[in-house]
Design an enzyme around this catalytic site. Structure first.
Site, short mmCIF file in Angstrom:
data_model
loop_
_atom_site.label_atom_id
_atom_site.label_comp_id
_atom_site.label_asym_id
_atom_site.label_seq_id
_atom_site.Cartn_x
_atom_site.Cartn_y
_atom_site.Cartn_z
N SER A 25 -97.21 17.56 29.45
CA SER A 25 -95.92 17.47 28.78
C SER A 25 -96.15 17.05 27.34
O SER A 25 -97.27 16.93 26.88
CB SER A 25 -95.03 16.43 29.46
OG SER A 25 -95.69 15.17 29.45
N TYR A 58 -93.16 21.00 28.10
CA TYR A 58 -91.81 20.46 28.25
C TYR A 58 -91.75 19.07 27.66
O TYR A 58 -92.76 18.39 27.52
CB TYR A 58 -91.37 20.47 29.72
CG TYR A 58 -92.25 19.67 30.64
CD1 TYR A 58 -91.95 18.34 30.95
CD2 TYR A 58 -93.39 20.23 31.19
CE1 TYR A 58 -92.76 17.60 31.80
CE2 TYR A 58 -94.21 19.50 32.04
CZ TYR A 58 -93.89 18.19 32.33
OH TYR A 58 -94.71 17.46 33.16
#
Length: 127
Positions: A25, A58
């Site tokens: 991430s 993300y």
């Protein structure tokens, strides 16, 4: 019909951490997430200005006010602490809403403090 438009951008953020063994991430200071209208777990594109790498991951939250930009997991191999990156997200916008749509553009200084917020990108002029 839908068009894919730029929704959010954090421009020239400095990478503060690279955590290879962290779950994949990119951790982003909550102040920057809010300013750019980015949500937790939202898909983001990261473009590394220093080395030209472009990748998708993300967003996750980093402590508010920390100015953290942490590239994590396998993506940590595509950035180094101190690299400047552009973080962007896109939205599917109905054709009839395109004319009224504007992105959230956040420009930061070298220590990831917000220096400017805009909703338009100036026309690039010929030399």
């Amino acid at each position: 019909m839908f068009r894919t438009l730029l929704k959010s951008k954090i421009h020239r953020a400095a990478v503060t951490h690279c955590e290879l063994n962290y779950e994949g991430s990119c951790a982003i200071d909550e102040d920057l997430l809010d300013a750019a209208n980015l949500g937790e777990n939202e898909q983001i594109h990261i473009w590394n200005i220093n080395n030209g790498e472009r990748f998708i991951t993300y967003a996750i939250r980093a402590e508010r006010g920390s100015r953290i930009i942490s590239v994590n997991g396998s993506a940590a191999r595509r950035a180094a602490v101190g690299d400047l990156v552009i973080i962007a997200a896109f939205a599917q916008v109905e054709e009839k809403e395109v004319a009224g749509f504007s992105p959230k553009l956040v420009f930061v200084n070298p220590d990831n403090r917000i220096k400017e917020e805009r909703s338009t990108i100036p026309v690039q002029m010929a030399d």
